[in-house]
Enzyme design. Structure first.
Site, PDB file in Angstrom:
ATOM      1  N   ASP A   7       3.775  -0.317   6.987  1.00 22.54           N
ATOM      2  CA  ASP A   7       3.760  -1.667   6.427  1.00 22.54           C
ATOM      3  C   ASP A   7       5.199  -2.175   6.554  1.00 22.54           C
ATOM      4  O   ASP A   7       6.076  -1.762   5.809  1.00 22.54           O
ATOM      5  CB  ASP A   7       3.317  -1.604   4.954  1.00 22.54           C
ATOM      6  CG  ASP A   7       3.506  -2.931   4.227  1.00 22.54           C
ATOM      7  OD1 ASP A   7       3.785  -3.953   4.894  1.00 22.54           O
ATOM      8  OD2 ASP A   7       3.368  -2.947   2.988  1.00 22.54           O
ATOM      9  N   LYS A  19      12.009 -10.740   8.704  1.00 20.07           N
ATOM     10  CA  LYS A  19      10.621 -10.860   9.163  1.00 20.07           C
ATOM     11  C   LYS A  19      10.185 -12.327   9.251  1.00 20.07           C
ATOM     12  O   LYS A  19       9.308 -12.677  10.017  1.00 20.07           O
ATOM     13  CB  LYS A  19       9.720 -10.088   8.196  1.00 20.07           C
ATOM     14  CG  LYS A  19       8.269 -10.023   8.583  1.00 20.07           C
ATOM     15  CD  LYS A  19       7.529  -9.139   7.611  1.00 20.07           C
ATOM     16  CE  LYS A  19       6.036  -9.202   7.800  1.00 20.07           C
ATOM     17  NZ  LYS A  19       5.346  -8.347   6.817  1.00 20.07           N
ATOM     18  N   GLU A  30      -2.321  -7.316   7.542  1.00 15.93           N
ATOM     19  CA  GLU A  30      -2.029  -6.656   6.269  1.00 15.93           C
ATOM     20  C   GLU A  30      -3.232  -6.650   5.309  1.00 15.93           C
ATOM     21  O   GLU A  30      -3.558  -5.602   4.741  1.00 15.93           O
ATOM     22  CB  GLU A  30      -0.817  -7.307   5.603  1.00 15.93           C
ATOM     23  CG  GLU A  30       0.470  -6.951   6.338  1.00 15.93           C
ATOM     24  CD  GLU A  30       1.624  -7.885   6.049  1.00 15.93           C
ATOM     25  OE1 GLU A  30       1.499  -8.738   5.148  1.00 15.93           O
ATOM     26  OE2 GLU A  30       2.656  -7.757   6.719  1.00 15.93           O
ATOM     27  N   ASP A  72      -2.302 -11.718  -1.193  1.00 17.39           N
ATOM     28  CA  ASP A  72      -1.104 -10.934  -0.866  1.00 17.39           C
ATOM     29  C   ASP A  72       0.147 -11.790  -1.009  1.00 17.39           C
ATOM     30  O   ASP A  72       0.459 -12.614  -0.147  1.00 17.39           O
ATOM     31  CB  ASP A  72      -1.253 -10.407   0.575  1.00 17.39           C
ATOM     32  CG  ASP A  72      -0.040  -9.618   1.040  1.00 17.39           C
ATOM     33  OD1 ASP A  72       0.981  -9.585   0.315  1.00 17.39           O
ATOM     34  OD2 ASP A  72      -0.105  -9.046   2.138  1.00 17.39           O
TER      35      ASP A  72
END
Ligand code: AMP
Length: 610
Positions: free
Chosen positions: A9, A71, A172, A194
């Site tokens: 992850d 990211k 994810e 999320d």
């Protein structure tokens, strides 16, 4: 022999790595024993690379030498607008690379974003290797569901630089649901909420007999924990005495201290109603005569919730949009899964339970569930735990540019992948010998409002009337979201194909160079690890040799087959340990260390028992 496979992850703020043993996924702790690794990369004043927790510590003193939340920029194209908006969020400047890819300026170096991600991935690879005591080269890596083709490919590029073969890129929320399904054999419609450090994703999944179908996805790539921290930071700055306020808000070190304090307070408020905040030495750290001020205050949960109001609103807007897209009622979800550290915040939990009309499922660790699901899937893909079944949907519509600045859609948003679509087009002009077919991504039918992914150029068209030259365009979207486009002149059979890979990808020689750099770093890190194991082993060997001498004396005094066998066993162990140390074989050293520890420890015990 196959090596171990891992699930990664790669988070905006934290990353985690997991594997599967005896059908159960587990988190692999990093080399410092932590289950989560901060996704941070920094360079010390002497130029040494530090990643993870060491980079977090470095940031407390040298915030400008540490890159965080990179990211957010992976696989995106540099633009002056993006660079300007990034300035408000991150302290490192973004610069453009030769193919328009984003690079960051950090500690006197210019690094491609994919290299920064590669450094984090490389660190997790080293952690896994230290755990398994052997090389690890295959992984499933997760990305937010709303990552586009370029972002997915850039993530793959980062993995390549880190020396990892990506078995698959997985969304994810899908990974989270895989982990959840494994632990509770759930069947039905799941909502995955999320909220991580820097991104927000909402997905609707249909789960049946081990098949996870992503029905709809949505999100906000610019919404996450960092934004909540920022709200607190702004509130803290407003409390700095006026004479210092301007200086503090322009001082990197002071702002970093406020950020750390804000994040700590936010975490505390997940447990208690009020968090005390105390930040020392706020002022201009670059001035010759330094004057500092200290800030002491307290933040209540209620006030934090009020500060976060605009962000909660944004979360709800995303949820509403996903529900509308899927034409579903929030209350029709069978289960709600929380992912990301931010879902520990009571406000967020309340928001979710109010909106969906049910409590989120318990027993899912929001920080670890994505890595665990990735590991389960990696294990499935490598054929170690049953068949791999995963069906995802496209996050964006894909089409080709046609006359009049329009886009003709070939694959709609939320179509299950893998998918292929084809359509016949005709050149814009009669007698045209070349056709440029632009490929677009987005929900608008106007080319201008869409994102251009690339183009296929078809040469040597049969010259003829407009309708005489039919061109077939075929889109193939893989299960990982990688698009291949093929165009064919149907009258001649001549075809051109292109893989719409990372539009911003690095040149092959550069990838190779970065890969070698990473290998060099990994070698020196594993040498450090080998050296520390060797130190422990050499100490144990000394003790074992002494033990062998004592046993020999004992065997001479009280001869017998049992005493001889014991001496022989210890001696053969010593020989094995010496060989492992000579060959610097990490796996063998670790194994023999464990046996020697047992032996020397046991002997010590029996001696002390005498
Ligand atoms: P992730 O990227 O999913 O690891 O999420 C990290 C984000 O969750 C960061 O913004 C953290 O500050 C936040 N976070 C982690 N644990 C907690 C907690 N116990 N309470 C509030 N926020 C948390």
């Amino acid at each position: 022999m196959d090596g171990p496979v891992i699930g990664i992850d790669l988070g905006t703020t934290f990353s985690a790595v997991a594997s599967v043993e005896a059908k159960r996924p587990y988190i692999i702790p990093n080399r410092t024993g932590e289950r989560l690794t901060p996704s941070l990369v920094g360079f010390t004043p002497t130029g040494e690379r530090v990643v993870g927790e060491r980079a977090r510590l470095l940031a407390e003193e040298y915030p400008e030498s540490v890159a965080f939340a990179t990211k957010r920029f992976i696989g995106r194209r540099w633009s002056s607008d993006l660079a300007a908006s990034a300035r408000a969020v991150v302290p490192y400047p973004l610069v453009s690379g030769p193919s328009g890819e984003i690079r960051i300026r950090l500690a006197g170096k210019v690094l491609p974003i994919t290299q920064v991600s590669a450094m984090v991935l490389g660190e997790l690879k080293l952690d896994a290797e230290a755990h398994f005591k052997r090389p690890v080269s295959q992984a499933v890596v997760t990305v937010p569901a709303n990552f586009d083709d370029g972002q997915r490919n850039a993530t793959k590029e980062a993995a390549r630089i880190a020396g990892l073969e990506v078995l698959r890129i997985v969304n994810e929320p899908t990974a989270a649901a895989v982990a959840y399904g494994l632990s509770s054999s759930f069947q039905g419609r799941a909502l995955v909420f999320d909220l991580g450090g820097g991104t927000f994703d909402v997905s609707i999944l249909e789960v049946e007999k081990g098949v996870f179908q992503v029905k709809a996805t949505g999100g906000d790539p610019y919404l996450g924990g960092e934004d909540f921290d920022e709200r607190i930071v702004q509130w803290l700055v407003a409390q700095v005495p006026e004479t210092f306020r301007d200086v503090v808000s322009h001082d990197k070190l002071s702002m970093q201290r406020l950020k750390v304090a804000a994040e700590r307070a936010k975490r505390e408020l997940s447990e208690v109603e009020e968090a005390a905040i105390s930040v020392a030495e706020l002022g201009d750290h670059t001035a010759t005569h330094r004057r500092y001020v200290e800030l002491n205050t307290a933040l209540t949960r209620t006030f934090f919730e009020a500060l976060s109001e605009p962000l909660s609103r944004r979360c709800l807007n995303v949820c509403e949009k996903v529900m509308a897209d899927a034409e579903l009622e929030p209350r029709s979800m069978d289960v709600v899964l929380l992912v990301g550290g931010m879902t520990r915040v009571p406000l967020v939990r309340r928001l979710v339970s109010d909106f969906f009309g049910k409590q989120a499922a318990a027993g899912v660790n929001p920080d670890e569930v994505v890595a665990l699901g990735a590991a389960v899937h990696a294990s499935e893909l490598s054929g170690r735990s049953g068949a791999a079944l995963l069906i995802d949907v496209t996050a964006h519509s894909l089409g080709v540019g046609v006359l009049g600045g329009k886009v003709r859609r070939l694959i709609g948003r939320n179509t299950p992948v893998p998918v292929a679509a084809r359509e016949i087009f005709f050149p814009g002009r009669a007698g045209q010998t070349e056709a440029r077919i632009p490929v677009y991504q987005g929900e608008s039918d106007s080319a201008e409002a869409s994102v251009k992914l690339g183009e296929v150029v078809l040469h040597d068209l049969t010259v003829g009337k407009r309708t005489d030259v039919p061109i077939e365009v075929c889109f193939e979207l893989s299960s990982e979201g990688t698009l291949s486009v093929r165009a064919m002149d149907l009258s001649t059979g001549l075809a051109e194909a292109t893989r719409i890979e990372a539009r911003t990808e690095l040149s092959q020689p550069e990838v190779e160079k970065l890969r070698e750099e990473q290998q060099e770093y990994a070698r020196s890190e594993s040498e450090k690890l080998t050296d520390s194991v060797a130190d422990v082993l050499s100490d144990l060997l000394q003790r074992a040799r002494k033990l062998a001498q004592n046993l020999e004396v004992g065997a001479r005094e009280n001869p017998g087959p049992e005493a001889d066998a014991t001496v022989a066993r210890v001696q053969s162990l010593i020989e094995a340990a010496e060989q492992a140390a000579r060959e610097k074989d990490l796996g063998a050293m670790a194994e023999v260390t464990r046996t020697l520890e047992g032996l020397v420890g046991k002997r010590k015990l029996s001696r002390s028992g005498n």
